[in-house]
Scaffold this motif. Structure first.
Motif, mmCIF file in Angstrom:
data_model
loop_
_atom_site.group_PDB
_atom_site.id
_atom_site.type_symbol
_atom_site.label_atom_id
_atom_site.label_comp_id
_atom_site.label_asym_id
_atom_site.label_seq_id
_atom_site.Cartn_x
_atom_site.Cartn_y
_atom_site.Cartn_z
ATOM 1 N N GLY A 57 0.789 -1.226 0.000
ATOM 2 C CA GLY A 57 0.000 0.000 0.000
ATOM 3 C C GLY A 57 0.820 1.274 0.000
ATOM 4 O O GLY A 57 0.286 2.359 -0.207
ATOM 5 N N TYR A 58 2.125 1.166 0.202
ATOM 6 C CA TYR A 58 3.007 2.338 0.095
ATOM 7 C C TYR A 58 3.270 2.726 -1.355
ATOM 8 O O TYR A 58 3.717 3.850 -1.622
ATOM 9 C CB TYR A 58 4.351 2.077 0.773
ATOM 10 C CG TYR A 58 4.343 2.250 2.265
ATOM 11 C CD1 TYR A 58 4.135 3.494 2.848
ATOM 12 C CD2 TYR A 58 4.572 1.161 3.100
ATOM 13 C CE1 TYR A 58 4.146 3.652 4.218
ATOM 14 C CE2 TYR A 58 4.592 1.310 4.479
ATOM 15 C CZ TYR A 58 4.376 2.558 5.031
ATOM 16 O OH TYR A 58 4.394 2.706 6.395
ATOM 17 N N ALA A 59 3.030 1.830 -2.296
ATOM 18 C CA ALA A 59 3.285 2.143 -3.708
ATOM 19 C C ALA A 59 2.389 3.305 -4.126
ATOM 20 O O ALA A 59 1.184 3.285 -3.869
ATOM 21 C CB ALA A 59 3.023 0.921 -4.573
ATOM 22 N N PRO A 60 2.948 4.318 -4.764
ATOM 23 C CA PRO A 60 2.170 5.510 -5.107
ATOM 24 C C PRO A 60 0.926 5.215 -5.947
ATOM 25 O O PRO A 60 -0.111 5.858 -5.776
ATOM 26 C CB PRO A 60 3.146 6.390 -5.880
ATOM 27 C CG PRO A 60 4.495 5.856 -5.585
ATOM 28 C CD PRO A 60 4.344 4.432 -5.165
ATOM 29 N N GLU A 61 1.027 4.228 -6.818
ATOM 30 C CA GLU A 61 -0.127 3.923 -7.667
ATOM 31 C C GLU A 61 -1.226 3.173 -6.918
ATOM 32 O O GLU A 61 -2.332 3.021 -7.428
ATOM 33 C CB GLU A 61 0.306 3.154 -8.930
ATOM 34 C CG GLU A 61 1.009 1.850 -8.657
ATOM 35 C CD GLU A 61 2.525 1.954 -8.537
ATOM 36 O OE1 GLU A 61 3.202 1.070 -9.081
ATOM 37 O OE2 GLU A 61 3.035 2.893 -7.906
#
Length: 180
Positions: A57-61
């Motif tokens: 969930g840290y991935a920007p997308e």
């Protein structure tokens, strides 16, 4: 090992670009592998998959609410990952405490909370691993987290409240390992 292998590949594609976070995720997965005797044999694959995916969930997308357990779980649910993996990602490492601090408890409740050996093992793997993959004790990791956030920050408030509760999960894992 297909589920864990797919989880590792998925995590790599989304988290590797985040640098240090990727080091953390790889080390958490390695730690989960070490702790797998604390769960039932049929749950080992689920533990490893959740360890690989816990910070997706840290991935920007993916991160829309900026609360990574919720964002990661929603993404994984949309991608039709097994419900147990999705719920572990949603509730890893005291997420329910931080959701309350951020006013996101209702949203997190989309995902059932299961207080289980699987969740305990995922928590122990995550919270004995530093942000760059270092091995820590639980107390060292808590001190490290608290040192990065001011007392007014939701993360600092979360861990001030959650620390003793989550310590019990880590202790349960240690007991299960000793009994195994």
């Amino acid at each position: 090992m297909k589920l864990a292998t797919t989880a590792a590949e998925t995590a790599e594609s989304f988290i590797k670009p985040l640098g240090r976070r990727w080091s953390h995720v790889q080390a958490v997965a390695g730690r989960a592998h070490e702790l797998r005797a604390a769960v039932a044999p049929e749950d080992e694959e689920t533990l490893l998959a959740a360890a690989w995916l816990h910070d997706i969930g840290y991935a920007p997308e993916i991160g829309h609410t900026r609360f990574h357990p919720l964002d990661g779980a929603r993404f994984l649910r949309e991608q039709q990952w097994p419900e147990q993996v999705v719920n572990l990602v949603a509730h890893h490492s005291g997420a329910r405490f931080e959701a309350a601090e951020r006013g996101l408890s209702e949203e997190l409740a989309e995902f059932p909370f299961e207080d289980s050996p699987l969740l305990d093992a995922l928590v122990a793997a995550d919270l004995t691993t530093g942000p760059a993959g270092e091995r820590f004790t639980y107390d060292e990791r808590m001190d490290e987290i608290l040192s990065r956030y001011s007392p007014g920050d939701p993360v600092h408030r979360t861990w001030t409240k959650a620390r003793p509760v989550i310590a019990e999960a880590v202790q349960r894992v240690e007991r299960r390992l000793a009994e195994a």
